[in-house]
Design a protein around this motif. Structure first.
Motif, PDB file in Angstrom:
ATOM      1  N   SER A 138       0.583  -1.264  -0.737  1.00 42.98           N
ATOM      2  CA  SER A 138      -0.230  -0.158  -0.316  1.00 42.98           C
ATOM      3  C   SER A 138       0.774   0.852  -0.139  1.00 42.98           C
ATOM      4  O   SER A 138       0.859   2.254  -0.589  1.00 42.98           O
ATOM      5  N   ALA A 139       1.904   1.030   1.125  1.00 45.19           N
ATOM      6  CA  ALA A 139       1.948   2.272   0.807  1.00 45.19           C
ATOM      7  C   ALA A 139       3.966   3.193  -0.157  1.00 45.19           C
ATOM      8  O   ALA A 139       4.093   3.810  -0.944  1.00 45.19           O
ATOM      9  N   LEU A 140       3.898   1.700  -0.934  1.00 46.19           N
ATOM     10  CA  LEU A 140       4.829   1.561  -2.444  1.00 46.19           C
ATOM     11  C   LEU A 140       3.920   1.843  -3.805  1.00 46.19           C
ATOM     12  O   LEU A 140       4.270   0.819  -4.650  1.00 46.19           O
ATOM     13  N   VAL A 185       9.272   3.207   3.132  1.00 46.12           N
ATOM     14  CA  VAL A 185       9.845   1.821   3.717  1.00 46.12           C
ATOM     15  C   VAL A 185       9.756   1.890   5.287  1.00 46.12           C
ATOM     16  O   VAL A 185       9.491   1.224   6.117  1.00 46.12           O
ATOM     17  N   ALA A 186      10.344   2.835   5.056  1.00 47.53           N
ATOM     18  CA  ALA A 186      10.611   3.039   6.305  1.00 47.53           C
ATOM     19  C   ALA A 186       9.452   3.095   7.743  1.00 47.53           C
ATOM     20  O   ALA A 186       9.841   3.355   8.864  1.00 47.53           O
ATOM     21  N   ARG A 229      22.787   3.341   7.067  1.00 50.63           N
ATOM     22  CA  ARG A 229      22.506   4.700   6.994  1.00 50.63           C
ATOM     23  C   ARG A 229      21.653   5.995   6.849  1.00 50.63           C
ATOM     24  O   ARG A 229      21.394   6.537   7.581  1.00 50.63           O
ATOM     25  N   VAL A 230      21.278   5.639   5.502  1.00 50.82           N
ATOM     26  CA  VAL A 230      19.955   6.301   5.187  1.00 50.82           C
ATOM     27  C   VAL A 230      19.044   6.041   6.340  1.00 50.82           C
ATOM     28  O   VAL A 230      18.553   7.456   6.962  1.00 50.82           O
ATOM     29  N   LEU A 231      18.283   4.723   6.312  1.00 44.39           N
ATOM     30  CA  LEU A 231      17.447   4.622   7.112  1.00 44.39           C
ATOM     31  C   LEU A 231      17.133   4.940   8.271  1.00 44.39           C
ATOM     32  O   LEU A 231      16.595   5.004   9.631  1.00 44.39           O
ATOM     33  N   ARG A 269      18.361  -5.784  -1.579  1.00 47.13           N
ATOM     34  CA  ARG A 269      16.702  -6.767  -1.252  1.00 47.13           C
ATOM     35  C   ARG A 269      17.151  -6.358   0.461  1.00 47.13           C
ATOM     36  O   ARG A 269      17.719  -6.603   1.542  1.00 47.13           O
ATOM     37  N   ILE A 270      16.053  -6.271   0.937  1.00 45.10           N
ATOM     38  CA  ILE A 270      15.219  -6.296   2.704  1.00 45.10           C
ATOM     39  C   ILE A 270      14.642  -7.173   3.071  1.00 45.10           C
ATOM     40  O   ILE A 270      13.326  -7.520   2.538  1.00 45.10           O
ATOM     41  N   VAL A 271      15.309  -7.888   3.599  1.00 43.41           N
ATOM     42  CA  VAL A 271      14.766  -9.243   4.308  1.00 43.41           C
ATOM     43  C   VAL A 271      14.276  -8.824   5.745  1.00 43.41           C
ATOM     44  O   VAL A 271      15.509  -8.757   6.180  1.00 43.41           O
TER      45      VAL A 271
END
Length: 288
Positions: A138-140, A185-186, A229-231, A269-271
């Motif tokens: 939904s966010a993306l 995502v954050a 780092r950004v997250l 990839r974020i797992v």
């Protein structure tokens, strides 16, 4: 005189003709009645024969069912005899053996309850994963489906983002568009502070080497740490929840024999990792 005799003779012939016609009609009516009776008898005979065949088949079926019932009764009697003999054997067990049997049954019940708890926990986790996937999608939802993929696989949630959304070619410097993607995502990840996740960098098999990058291992690792780092700094995600890692070219999702397939392999990839500590707590429950 002759005229009188002629008239009398004609009358006699006419009378005889009338009598013969009546007899004929009577015989014809009698014949028709007998013929109808004959036809009815033939029909009744055929029906009787059909009924007799049906009755014979029914009798054969009933005899077969009777035989089956007799066999079933014989087997039941035999099973009863076996059970009676077993009960006779059980009647001579000691009190210690009886207590052992009782404890074994209690252990089986405890294990069944334990397995049921595990199944409920796994079902709950699957439901939470699906809810997380729906929130992420939904966010993306305004991003091209070919550039980002969200799915559940092997009890983990995977967010795969094409490198063209995050990085310039051959670089680990994040683009302006990457900030928007990672921000969405954050937002979902910050709403689930108990979640831990791994950020993986992936490349194609084209070698790279320059003043800042040694090889594809180096590039994939630097891209993963750039995202972390950004997250952490930009979107305030607790660093203890994150792990950064490079997978280089060695976990491709497509062949590397064309530009299109190589572009699929260049991804971050974020797992979202399963909560193994909670699962292990269940495993540590005391068992009898």
């Amino acid at each position: 005189m002759q005229k009188i005799l002629f008239v009398a003779g004609a009358a006699a012939v006419l009378l005889t003709s009338c009598v013969s016609g009546k007899k004929l009609k009577a015989e014809q009516a009698k014949y028709a009645k007998l013929n109808d009776f004959y036809v009815q008898v033939q029909q009744d005979l055929k029906k009787c024969r059909d009924d007799e065949e049906t009755a014979a088949r029914r009798r054969q079926q009933l005899e077969s069912e009777l035989d089956a019932a007799r066999q079933q009764l014989s087997m039941t009697k035999e099973n009863n005899n076996v059970m009676i003999n077993q009960l006779k054997d059980l009647s001579v067990i000691s009190s210690a053996q009886a207590e052992s049997i009782k404890k074994s049954m209690e252990n089986i019940g405890a294990k069944d309850a334990y397995i049921t708890d595990l199944q409920k926990s796994m079902a709950r986790k699957d439901s939470l994963n699906m809810a997380l996937v729906m929130n992420l999608k939904s966010a993306l939802n305004d991003i091209n489906d070919t550039d980002i993929e969200v799915k559940v696989e092997k009890s983990a949630v995977f967010i795969s983002i094409s490198d063209k959304l995050l990085f310039r070619s051959g670089s680990y410097e994040l683009s302006d568009r990457a900030m928007s993607v990672l921000g969405k995502v954050a937002q979902v990840l910050n709403a689930k502070p108990e979640i831990e996740f791994l950020v993986e960098g992936h490349t194609d098999n084209v070698p790279i080497k320059n003043a800042c990058i040694v090889d594809n291992w180096d590039l994939s690792t630097k891209r993963a740490t750039a995202v972390v780092r950004v997250l952490q700094n930009q979107y305030k995600i607790d660093a203890r929840r994150m792990t950064a890692g490079g997978r280089s070219e060695f976990l491709p999702v497509a062949s590397n024999d064309s530009d299109a397939s190589r572009s699929l392999n260049r991804r971050t990839r974020i797992v979202i990792l399963p909560q193994l500590d909670q699962f292990f707590k269940l495993l540590e429950k005391p068992q009898s």
